[in-house]
Design a protein around this motif. Structure first.
Motif, PDB file in Angstrom:
ATOM      1  N   MET A 187     -57.284  77.576  49.049  1.00  0.00           N
ATOM      2  CA  MET A 187     -57.820  78.781  49.096  1.00  0.00           C
ATOM      3  C   MET A 187     -58.762  78.681  47.902  1.00  0.00           C
ATOM      4  O   MET A 187     -58.390  78.985  46.840  1.00  0.00           O
ATOM      5  N   LYS A 188     -60.121  79.163  47.965  1.00  0.00           N
ATOM      6  CA  LYS A 188     -61.007  79.125  46.979  1.00  0.00           C
ATOM      7  C   LYS A 188     -60.921  80.572  46.324  1.00  0.00           C
ATOM      8  O   LYS A 188     -60.970  81.573  46.882  1.00  0.00           O
ATOM      9  N   LEU A 189     -60.683  80.862  45.041  1.00  0.00           N
ATOM     10  CA  LEU A 189     -60.744  81.944  44.264  1.00  0.00           C
ATOM     11  C   LEU A 189     -61.945  82.420  43.922  1.00  0.00           C
ATOM     12  O   LEU A 189     -62.893  82.007  43.989  1.00  0.00           O
ATOM     13  N   PRO A 190     -61.862  84.006  44.261  1.00  0.00           N
ATOM     14  CA  PRO A 190     -63.397  84.741  43.857  1.00  0.00           C
ATOM     15  C   PRO A 190     -63.852  84.295  42.578  1.00  0.00           C
ATOM     16  O   PRO A 190     -62.868  83.985  41.485  1.00  0.00           O
ATOM     17  N   PRO A 191     -64.905  83.941  42.116  1.00  0.00           N
ATOM     18  CA  PRO A 191     -65.481  83.539  40.721  1.00  0.00           C
ATOM     19  C   PRO A 191     -64.969  84.776  39.627  1.00  0.00           C
ATOM     20  O   PRO A 191     -64.971  84.521  38.544  1.00  0.00           O
ATOM     21  N   ASP A 192     -64.890  85.979  40.116  1.00  0.00           N
ATOM     22  CA  ASP A 192     -64.356  86.805  39.061  1.00  0.00           C
ATOM     23  C   ASP A 192     -62.858  87.019  38.895  1.00  0.00           C
ATOM     24  O   ASP A 192     -62.496  87.806  38.182  1.00  0.00           O
ATOM     25  N   SER A 193     -62.083  86.319  39.588  1.00  0.00           N
ATOM     26  CA  SER A 193     -60.608  86.437  39.442  1.00  0.00           C
ATOM     27  C   SER A 193     -59.851  85.956  38.165  1.00  0.00           C
ATOM     28  O   SER A 193     -60.386  85.197  37.588  1.00  0.00           O
ATOM     29  N   ILE A 194     -59.040  86.961  37.711  1.00  0.00           N
ATOM     30  CA  ILE A 194     -58.202  86.359  36.471  1.00  0.00           C
ATOM     31  C   ILE A 194     -57.591  85.237  36.547  1.00  0.00           C
ATOM     32  O   ILE A 194     -57.327  84.538  35.560  1.00  0.00           O
ATOM     33  N   LEU A 195     -57.289  84.727  37.926  1.00  0.00           N
ATOM     34  CA  LEU A 195     -56.530  83.529  38.084  1.00  0.00           C
ATOM     35  C   LEU A 195     -57.359  82.300  37.787  1.00  0.00           C
ATOM     36  O   LEU A 195     -56.983  81.254  37.684  1.00  0.00           O
ATOM     37  N   ASN A 196     -58.850  82.464  37.388  1.00  0.00           N
ATOM     38  CA  ASN A 196     -59.807  81.383  37.019  1.00  0.00           C
ATOM     39  C   ASN A 196     -59.461  81.098  35.528  1.00  0.00           C
ATOM     40  O   ASN A 196     -59.893  79.823  35.093  1.00  0.00           O
ATOM     41  N   VAL A 197     -58.579  81.959  34.771  1.00  0.00           N
ATOM     42  CA  VAL A 197     -58.310  81.908  33.544  1.00  0.00           C
ATOM     43  C   VAL A 197     -57.363  80.586  33.358  1.00  0.00           C
ATOM     44  O   VAL A 197     -56.321  80.405  34.018  1.00  0.00           O
ATOM     45  N   PRO A 198     -57.735  79.418  32.488  1.00  0.00           N
ATOM     46  CA  PRO A 198     -56.642  78.564  32.532  1.00  0.00           C
ATOM     47  C   PRO A 198     -55.417  78.971  32.071  1.00  0.00           C
ATOM     48  O   PRO A 198     -55.412  79.757  31.177  1.00  0.00           O
ATOM     49  N   ARG A 199     -54.463  78.410  32.664  1.00  0.00           N
ATOM     50  CA  ARG A 199     -52.967  78.348  32.496  1.00  0.00           C
ATOM     51  C   ARG A 199     -52.510  79.724  32.922  1.00  0.00           C
ATOM     52  O   ARG A 199     -51.580  80.433  32.578  1.00  0.00           O
ATOM     53  N   VAL A 200     -53.158  80.504  33.687  1.00  0.00           N
ATOM     54  CA  VAL A 200     -52.955  81.775  34.352  1.00  0.00           C
ATOM     55  C   VAL A 200     -52.534  81.497  35.534  1.00  0.00           C
ATOM     56  O   VAL A 200     -53.281  81.178  36.593  1.00  0.00           O
ATOM     57  N   GLY A 201     -51.191  81.764  36.130  1.00  0.00           N
ATOM     58  CA  GLY A 201     -50.743  81.429  37.396  1.00  0.00           C
ATOM     59  C   GLY A 201     -50.388  82.751  38.063  1.00  0.00           C
ATOM     60  O   GLY A 201     -50.973  84.014  37.512  1.00  0.00           O
ATOM     61  N   LYS A 202     -49.878  82.776  39.196  1.00  0.00           N
ATOM     62  CA  LYS A 202     -49.441  84.266  39.854  1.00  0.00           C
ATOM     63  C   LYS A 202     -48.694  85.163  39.018  1.00  0.00           C
ATOM     64  O   LYS A 202     -48.804  86.156  38.869  1.00  0.00           O
ATOM     65  N   ALA A 203     -47.613  84.484  38.183  1.00  0.00           N
ATOM     66  CA  ALA A 203     -46.647  85.367  37.539  1.00  0.00           C
ATOM     67  C   ALA A 203     -47.348  86.089  36.348  1.00  0.00           C
ATOM     68  O   ALA A 203     -47.154  87.192  36.104  1.00  0.00           O
ATOM     69  N   LEU A 204     -48.356  85.463  35.703  1.00  0.00           N
ATOM     70  CA  LEU A 204     -48.990  85.956  34.831  1.00  0.00           C
ATOM     71  C   LEU A 204     -50.030  86.898  35.230  1.00  0.00           C
ATOM     72  O   LEU A 204     -50.276  88.072  34.561  1.00  0.00           O
ATOM     73  N   ALA A 205     -50.491  86.595  36.337  1.00  0.00           N
ATOM     74  CA  ALA A 205     -51.557  87.472  36.965  1.00  0.00           C
ATOM     75  C   ALA A 205     -50.932  88.869  37.139  1.00  0.00           C
ATOM     76  O   ALA A 205     -51.704  89.910  37.157  1.00  0.00           O
TER      77      ALA A 205
END
Length: 674
Positions: free
Chosen positions: A1-19
Motif C-alpha cells: 500500500m502506497k503511503l501518503p507523501p506527507d506521512s511520518i512513515l516516509n522517514v527512513p527507519r521509521v516503522g509502525k512502532a516508532l510512528a
C-alpha cells in the motif's frame, strides 16, 4: 500500500512502532514534524574544552586523544577507565560503566570528538555520561542542536533526522504573507524560518524564526476574527435616554468615569444598525451590574425587551431584588424566572413575556426553555459569561431577531488573552472602583498564628462588623488535616459564643440560602461559615473580614473573588489567607501575588503566567486556543502588531482580491471563511 507523501512513515527507519511514538507527540505527518518546536537548544557552535566545565555548566564538546586504558574494581565487578587528553593537554577520565566493548573500539593514540558531562573530583576530571564521534560534524561541534520532546523509543538523533527529512521533502514551503509585509516587518519567509528552527545556525536566527512563525499564526487568527466581526462603530459615545437620566439622578452617588465611558460605548452600539457583541469586564465590586441596568433602560425606552441571565438561582434572585429596587420606581416591569417557578405562576410570566407586558426578565437556565418566548427580545445580558457554553447563549439569543448581547465577567481577562480569544467582541473595561473604597488589606497566616487572627476578628465583631469564614469542603471526608464547614461551625460557635452565626453551602435549598443571606444583610447574623458558594454576587457593606482556610486549595481567581466579598464600603477591610505547612512553591507564589496587589487585572495576568490559558475562557471557546508558535503570556506586542495588520488588510481589501493578497485569499478559502 502506497503511503501518503506527507506521512511520518516516509522517514527512513521509521516503522509502525516508532510512528506510534511520534503520534504521542502529535506528529502524524511531515508537516506536523515541522510544527513541533524544539523545547531547547544545545549550543555547540564553539569548542568547549575540559577546563571550561563547572558545576553550573558541566558540558564539554571537543577533540580528545586516547592515552591509556585500565580497569578499576566496583561492587558489580570491574569497570573500564579510559584516560585521554584534549588540545589543552588536560586529562579526562572516561568511566565506562557497562560499556566494556569500548576497550576494543578505543585504541591508544586514536582521535575522537566527545560531548560529555564532566565532574571534577579530587583534582581529576571524570565523565561517565559521554558520546564519542569520529568527526567534528557528527559530534555537532560548530552547530546548534535542537532538543525535542521525546516519547517511547524515540531519541534526539531520530527526531533531528525526521525534522531534516521533513524540511527537504516539503521544500519549498509556501508563505501566505504579502512580500511587502515581510520586508516592512522584517519577517523571515516560512521556508527559511523552519530551517532556522530545526537546523539553526545561531540563537538570534532561531529567535527571529520563532517570532516570524508566531506572527503568521496570530495574524491569520486575527484576520479571521476581524473579518467575522465586521466594521466597528464610529467611535462616538451614545446619548443617555430619558430613563437612564432619571435613574442616574435617583442614585445617592456618582458613577465613576469608567462606568460613564462604558455606558456611552454600549449605548452607541445599541443605537447602531449592527447588533452589539460586547464583553464587559471589571474587577470585583467595580459596578458592572449597574451599567447593565442603565443600558437596559436604553433598550426598554425604545420598546425592546431585555433578558438578564445569571448562572445560579441565588445570584439571579439577588439581581432581581436589586433590579426591583432601582428600576421598578421608573415603571419598569420585571419578572424573575427559574426552574422552580411552575404551574399558573409560570404561565402568567411566560404569557407576559410573549405579549410584551414584561420589559425585563431575570433568570437562570430557565430562560432557555422552549415555553419562554419574547415579543421583542432586543438585548441579552449574560452575567459570569464563562459559566455558560456557546450553545446555551445561542439558544437564548435565538429567541430574538439578532438581539444585542452584553457578556459580563468579574474575572478580569488578561490583555493578551482578550486580544486573541475575544477579538470577535468589542471589549469594555471598568478599572476604577467606586469612590470611597479602601483597598482590602490581605494577611498571609501560618497555622501557628491562627490564634492571633481569631483575636483580631473579635475586635471587628466588637466594632459591630461582620465576617465570612470560608472552607474548601462541607463535611469531613476522611482527611483529618483539612477543615470543613460543619466541624468549624461548631468550633467557631464555642470560640465566639456571644455572636450569631449560620452555615451556608451548596447543599442547602436556594430558599434557605436566600433566607440566611437576608438575615446576614440585616445584621441579624454576625458571621457566616461557608464554602465558596459566597464567591460571587454577595454584597454586604458591613462585612469587613473574610477568612479563607486552606487558601492553597483555591485558584487565584477564586481567592480574588472571595476577597471581594469584603471592602464593599468605606470601612477598612481584611482578608486572612490561612495556609498549611505543606505549601508548594507554586502555592507560595500564588499567595504572594494576592498579598501584594488588589488589582484583579494584574492577578489575572499572573494567573495566566503560572498556569497557562487553561480554562480561563470557559466552554465558550473550548478548543479555540491551539497556538503552536505564539505565547499568550510573552507575545503581547506581537499580538497587538498582528491585530493591527489584520485590521489594515480588512480595511483596505476586505475581499482579499488584490494581487498581493492572493495567497491569503487561498488560505481563507481553504478554511471556508470567505
Amino acid at each position: 500500500m502506497k503511503l501518503p507523501p506527507d506521512s511520518i512513515l516516509n522517514v527512513p527507519r521509521v516503522g509502525k512502532a516508532l510512528a506510534k511514538d511520534f503520534e504521542n507527540l502529535g506528529v502524524r505527518t511531515l508537516s506536523d514534524m515541522l510544527s513541533l518546536l524544539p523545547r531547547a537548544y544545545e549550543d555547540r557552535r564553539f569548542e568547549r574544552r575540559v577546563k571550561a566545565s563547572s558545576e553550573d555548566n558541566p558540558y564539554v564538546y571537543c577533540r580528545i586523544f586516547i592515552e591509556r586504558k585500565s580497569y578499576f574494581p566496583t561492587k558489580a565487578g570491574r569497570t573500564l577507565k579510559v584516560s585521554c587528553r584534549d588540545d589543552d593537554m588536560t586529562e579526562l577520565n572516561l568511566l565506562c560503566f557497562n560499556r566494556d566493548f569500548l576497550d576494543r573500539q578505543l585504541r591508544i593514540g586514536d582521535c575522537w570528538y566527545i560531548s560529555a558531562s564532566v565532574q571534577k573530583s579530587y583534582g581529576s576530571y571524570n565523565a561517565s555520561a559521554f558520546e564519542l564521534k569520529r568527526t567534528k560534524e557528527e559530534a555537532g561541534i560548530g552547530s546548534m542542536l535542537p532538543i525535542y520532546p521525546l516519547s517511547g523509543s524515540l531519541t534526539q538523533k531520530m527526531m533531528r533526522s525526521a525534522a531534516r527529512f521533513a524540511i527537504y521533502s516539503l521544500t519549498p514551503i509556501e508563505d501566505c504573507l504579502p512580500q511587502e509585509m515581510h520586508e516592512r516587518l522584517g519577517l523571515m519567509h516560512r521556508d527559511a524560518a523552519f530551517r532556522a528552527i530545526h537546523m539553526p545556525k545561531d540563537p538570534k536566527q532561531t529567535s527571529r524564526a520563532r517570532t516570524s512563525l508566531a506572527f503568521t499564526e496570530l495574524f491569520l487568527l486575527e484576520l479571521q476574527l476581524v473579518r467575522e466581526k465586521g466594521a466597528s462603530g464610529n467611535g462616538k459615545p451614545g446619548k443617555l435616554c430619558r430613563l437612564e437620566q432619571k435613574l442616574l439622578e435617583s442614585l445617592p452617588f456618582s458613577l465613576t468615569d469608567d462606568q460613564m465611558k462604558v455606558i456611552g460605548e454600549i449605548d452607541r452600539d445599541l443605537d447602531s444598525h449592527r447588533p452589539m457583541n460586547r464583553l464587559l469586564q471589571g474587577d470585583v465590586g467595580s459596578g458592572k451590574t449597574l451599567v447593565a441596568w442603565l443600558s437596559s433602560l436604553h433598550v426598554i425606552e425604545n420598546h425592546g425587551q431585555v433578558a438578564f441571565m445569571a448562572p445560579t438561582e441565588l445570584l439571579a434572585r439577588q439581581h432581581a431584588e436589586k433590579a426591583a429596587e432601582l428600576l421598578a420606581p421608573l415603571g419598569i416591569r420585571i419578572c424573575f424566572l427559574t426552574g422552580e417557578v411552575m404551574g399558573k405562576k409560570r404561565k402568567l410570566l411566560t404569557d407576559g413575556l410573549r405579549d410584551g407586558e414584561i420589559d425585563l426578565a431575570i433568570g437562570t437556565h430557565a430562560l432557555f426553555s422552549s415555553d419562554v418566548e419574547f415579543r421583542n427580545l432586543s438585548y441579552v445580558i449574560i452575567d459570569e459569561q464563562h459559566r455558560f457554553g456557546v450553545e446555551q447563549m445561542n439558544t437564548l439569543t435565538g429567541k430574538g431577531k439578532r438581539p444585542n448581547v452584553l457578556a459580563m465577567t468579574a474575572t478580569p481577562i488578561p490583555r493578551t488573552l482578550a486580544l486573541t480569544v475575544f477579538a470577535d467582541q468589542d471589549i469594555s473595561t471598568i478599572r476604577t472602583m467606586p469612590n470611597g473604597r479602601i483597598p482590602i488589606k490581605t494577611h498571609l497566616v501560618r497555622e501557628s498564628r491562627r490564634e492571633e487572627m481569631f483575636a483580631a476578628i473579635e475586635v471587628e465583631f466588637k466594632r459591630g462588623r461582620q465576617a465570612y469564614f470560608v472552607y474548601p469542603r462541607i463535611t469531613d471526608e476522611g482527611e483529618s488535616d483539612l477543615r470543613d464547614v460543619n466541624t468549624m461551625y461548631e468550633e467557631l460557635r464555642k470560640r465566639y459564643p456571644n455572636y450569631r452565626s449560620r452555615m451556608i453551602h451548596s447543599k442547602l435549598a436556594d430558599e434557605e440560602k436566600m433566607e440566611i443571606l437576608t438575615s446576614f444583610r440585616l445584621h441579624e447574623l454576625d458571621y457566616l461559615v461557608s464554602t465558596s458558594v459566597v464567591e460571587v454576587g454577595i454584597d454586604i457593606p458591613n462585612a469587613t473580614v473574610i477568612v479563607i482556610e486552606h487558601a492553597e486549595r483555591f485558584g487565584l481567581a477564586a481567592l480574588h473573588q472571595l476577597r471581594g466579598r469584603v471592602g464593599r464600603s468605606d470601612l477598612p477591610s481584611h482578608c486572612f489567607l490561612v495556609f498549611g505547612s505543606s505549601l508548594t512553591e507554586e502555592g507560595k507564589e500564588r499567595l504572594k501575588i494576592l498579598n501584594e496587589t488588589n488589582d484583579g487585572f494584574l492577578i489575572a495576568e499572573k494567573d495566566l503566567e503560572i498556569r497557562g490559558p487553561g480554562d480561563i475562557v470557559g466552554s465558550r471557546q473550548s478548543g479555540f486556543i491551539s497556538l503552536k508558535y505564539a505565547s499568550l503570556t510573552e507575545d503581547y506586542e506581537l499580538i497587538n502588531q498582528a491585530k493591527a495588520e489584520a485590521e489594515r488588510i480588512v480595511r483596505e481589501d476586505r475581499g482579499l482580491i488584490k494581487g498581493e493578497n492572493a495567497c491569503l485569499r487561498q488560505v481563507v478559502m481553504k478554511e471556508g471563511k470567505l
